[in-house]
Write an enzyme that holds these catalytic residues in place. Structure first.
Site, PDB file in Angstrom:
ATOM      1  N   ALA A  21       0.480  -1.356  -0.196  1.00 36.84           N
ATOM      2  CA  ALA A  21      -0.126   0.058   0.196  1.00 36.84           C
ATOM      3  C   ALA A  21       0.531   1.005  -0.117  1.00 36.84           C
ATOM      4  O   ALA A  21       0.404   2.505  -0.670  1.00 36.84           O
ATOM      5  CB  ALA A  21      -1.305   0.030   0.905  1.00 36.84           C
ATOM      6  N   GLU A  41      11.159   4.011   4.530  1.00 37.33           N
ATOM      7  CA  GLU A  41      10.942   2.766   4.609  1.00 37.33           C
ATOM      8  C   GLU A  41      12.430   1.924   5.661  1.00 37.33           C
ATOM      9  O   GLU A  41      13.577   2.491   5.350  1.00 37.33           O
ATOM     10  CB  GLU A  41      11.464   2.350   3.243  1.00 37.33           C
ATOM     11  CG  GLU A  41      12.022   0.924   3.085  1.00 37.33           C
ATOM     12  CD  GLU A  41      11.137   0.292   3.921  1.00 37.33           C
ATOM     13  OE1 GLU A  41      10.958  -0.840   4.104  1.00 37.33           O
ATOM     14  OE2 GLU A  41       9.866  -0.093   3.043  1.00 37.33           O
ATOM     15  N   ALA A  42      11.856   1.282   6.526  1.00 40.16           N
ATOM     16  CA  ALA A  42      12.888   0.944   7.536  1.00 40.16           C
ATOM     17  C   ALA A  42      14.114   0.022   6.827  1.00 40.16           C
ATOM     18  O   ALA A  42      15.247   0.052   7.119  1.00 40.16           O
ATOM     19  CB  ALA A  42      12.134  -0.042   8.116  1.00 40.16           C
ATOM     20  N   HIS A 477      -0.614 -13.552   5.387  1.00 38.00           N
ATOM     21  CA  HIS A 477      -1.290 -13.809   5.255  1.00 38.00           C
ATOM     22  C   HIS A 477      -1.976 -12.357   6.306  1.00 38.00           C
ATOM     23  O   HIS A 477      -3.383 -11.884   6.411  1.00 38.00           O
ATOM     24  CB  HIS A 477      -2.789 -13.839   4.500  1.00 38.00           C
ATOM     25  CG  HIS A 477      -2.302 -14.217   3.256  1.00 38.00           C
ATOM     26  ND1 HIS A 477      -2.847 -16.290   2.941  1.00 38.00           N
ATOM     27  CD2 HIS A 477      -1.589 -14.440   2.295  1.00 38.00           C
ATOM     28  CE1 HIS A 477      -2.367 -15.823   1.714  1.00 38.00           C
ATOM     29  NE2 HIS A 477      -1.197 -15.197   1.914  1.00 38.00           N
TER      30      HIS A 477
END
Length: 542
Positions: A21, A41-42, A477
């Site tokens: 996402a 972003e890690a 998931h």
């Protein structure tokens, strides 16, 4: 703000996470040339070659530099095991490391979301966002499929006699071939659609983020781990504190902070920011900024089990993946010929009902002419093998993600409570019996040597359940830990516009917001959430 934190700039939007996402949200917001967007972003950039090659999945999913190595808490239902729950930690997030399957889910899933008090999320209303994302290369009904989006979706063009025999055998059991399970209906069997094109993985970083960065108004910060969302005295999100290169920094958001960190890291970040169950936060010494007890609750996942049979009269992926045959496969990849390097781990799908009388599939199955040792994704068997796996579409068991410490460096406690619900156990037992039937059809008989997992000695329900408990794994998931719902829903975290209840300028846009798990792999629906979320944010900005 922590003492000594350096200012890292101010942007209209700060997006935490660049996954299924987050990459889409950032890219779509940056389409407005007057808007400035910063993505945190890690993990590192997505330059590793195994992140580009579909078969590299097996090499990166358990690499701590490229994937968060979370795990579930052991329970008796999982044989006392800690189940691995890796999540992507690189540009593209889990779309850079996952099994590449493109699977939207069933119409009823999204109609169910809307019925729970979330206007705008019915199937007919989210369908345009699915279509906007994809370019389905191999046909499909244009009323239901997208053909002009950035994300290429394809079918495998890799003929294999064992796959065809499996499909013929499914027909013996009454399962029809379905050319497009993302079309009018899901039920049936066929080949999986994948985010693979011309031999390469199609991650959201490749399809959305990198092209958008060329516009000049999108800044991407890698190895930038968010520590907390900053809130002013009026309960408005103003920015994000993060660490990068050993230094603590702050990036400010003029309009909104959008958290897209995934079903484990999103609730962790909210809780670290003082948003969650006030009593639990106080116990850890964290000041409560907004009491939302639903943060970290309602965790769901698909718990899968795989059956393995040894193969005769055919060469399987197990042998093709070893030299010298592997050299030939690599040569075919270079020439653009069918090869195993451009396959998703699961080649064939089956969607079916666990018992008569159901009006839609409650099981998803996978098949591949390959097998992993002890049925686990990681290392191929030394013998020729095939695998038929299954999971329950809509499990009732649900769990939680909770902080173990106020220290952002300490992993949270993740407890999915797999198989806690009795109906989940019964459904999965029936699923194993159907998977076994599929491996023992007449069509597969010429290729079937012997069943190695669980083996012929496992027959009763109790024996099958024991097998599931000892060898079942996550399907990766995870979702629902900041679920969508109206303000009157005590467990809801965000509203139908994905705004965090009680906090201005803060949204969650990822799989965390799913009110219920989809009847599918969750990546496609998460990308849809990213597309719709970006539109919701842009409407607010106008």
């Amino acid at each position: 703000m922590s003492g000594g934190a350096a200012q890292a700039g101010e942007f209209d939007y700060v997006v935490v996470g660049s996954g299924a996402a987050g990459a889409i949200v950032a890219a779509r917001l940056s389409e407005d040339a007057s808007a400035s967007v910063c993505v945190l972003e890690a993990g590192p950039a997505d330059g590793h070659p195994y992140l580009k090659l579909p078969a590299g999945f097996i090499k990166v999913i358990f690499n701590p530099e490229l994937a968060w190595q979370f795990g579930s808490e052991p329970t008796a239902r999982t044989g006392g095991r800690r189940i691995p729950l890796p999540q992507g930690k690189t540009l593209g997030g889990s779309t850079s490391i996952n099994g590449l399957v493109y699977n939207r889910g069933q119409r009823e899933d999204f109609d169910g979301w809307a019925a729970l008090g979330n206007p705008g999320w019915s199937y007919d209303e989210v369908l345009p966002y699915f279509q906007r994302t994809e370019a389905f290369v191999d046909g499909g009904d244009p009323a239901l499929r997208g053909h002009n989006g950035p994300l290429k979706v394809t079918l495998p063009h890799w003929p294999h006699p064992v796959c065809e025999a499996f499909l013929d055998g499914a027909a013996e059991l009454g399962m029809p071939r379905n050319p497009d399970y993302n079309g009018a209906h899901q039920q049936g069997v066929g080949y999986f659609q994948r985010t693979i094109h011309r031999g390469w993985r199609m991650s959201t970083s490749k399809a959305f983020l990198h092209p958008a960065a060329a516009g000049g108004n999108l800044k991407i910060e890698v190895n930038a781990r968010a520590l907390r969302v900053l809130l002013d005295e009026g309960a408005r999100a103003t920015g994000v504190e993060y660490t990068q290169g050993g230094a603590t920094r702050v990036v400010r958001a003029r309009h909104e902070v959008i958290v897209c960190a995934g079903a484990i890291n999103t609730p962790r970040l909210l809780q670290l920011s003082g948003i969650g169950d006030g009593e639990k936060l106080r116990a850890l010494g964290i000041a409560t900024r907004m009491h939302l007890p639903g943060v970290g609750r309602h965790l769901k996942d698909h718990f899968s089990i795989r059956l393995v049979a040894q193969v005769r009269n055919a060469v399987t992926i197990n042998e093709m993946a070893r030299v010298p045959r592997l050299w030939a496969q690599a040569f075919d990849w270079l020439r653009g010929k069918p090869n195993i390097l451009e396959l998703s781990p699961s080649v064939v799908h089956w969607f079916w009902q666990s018992r008569p009388g159901l009006d839609r599939p409650d099981l998803q199955g996978v098949f591949s002419p390959a097998s992993y040792r002890e049925g686990y994704v990681g290392m191929l068997d030394v013998f020729p093998g095939m695998t038929c796996g299954v999971w329950q579409h809509r499990p009732r068991s649900e769990g939680s993600v909770e902080l173990a410490s106020a220290d952002p460096g300490v992993d949270p406690v993740v407890q999915p409570n797999y198989l806690e619900d009795e109906d989940d156990r019964r459904t999965l037992i029936r699923g194993v019996r159907i998977a076994r039937e599929l491996l023992h059809t007449k069509a597969l008989a010429p290729f079937r040597e012997t069943e190695s997992m669980p083996g012929a000695q496992v027959q009763s329900d109790d024996e099958i359940l024991d097998f599931i408990s000892r060898y079942g794994v996550s399907s990766y998931h995870l979702n629902g830990t900041a679920r969508m719902g109206p303000a009157g829903d005590a467990g809801a975290v965000v509203d139908a516009q994905l705004r965090v209840h009680g906090i201005r300028g803060l949204r969650v846009v990822d799989a965390s917001v799913m009110p219920e798990i989809t009847s599918a792999n969750t990546c496609a629906a998460t990308m849809m959430i990213g597309e719709k979320g970006a539109d919701l944010i842009r409407v607010t900005a106008r």
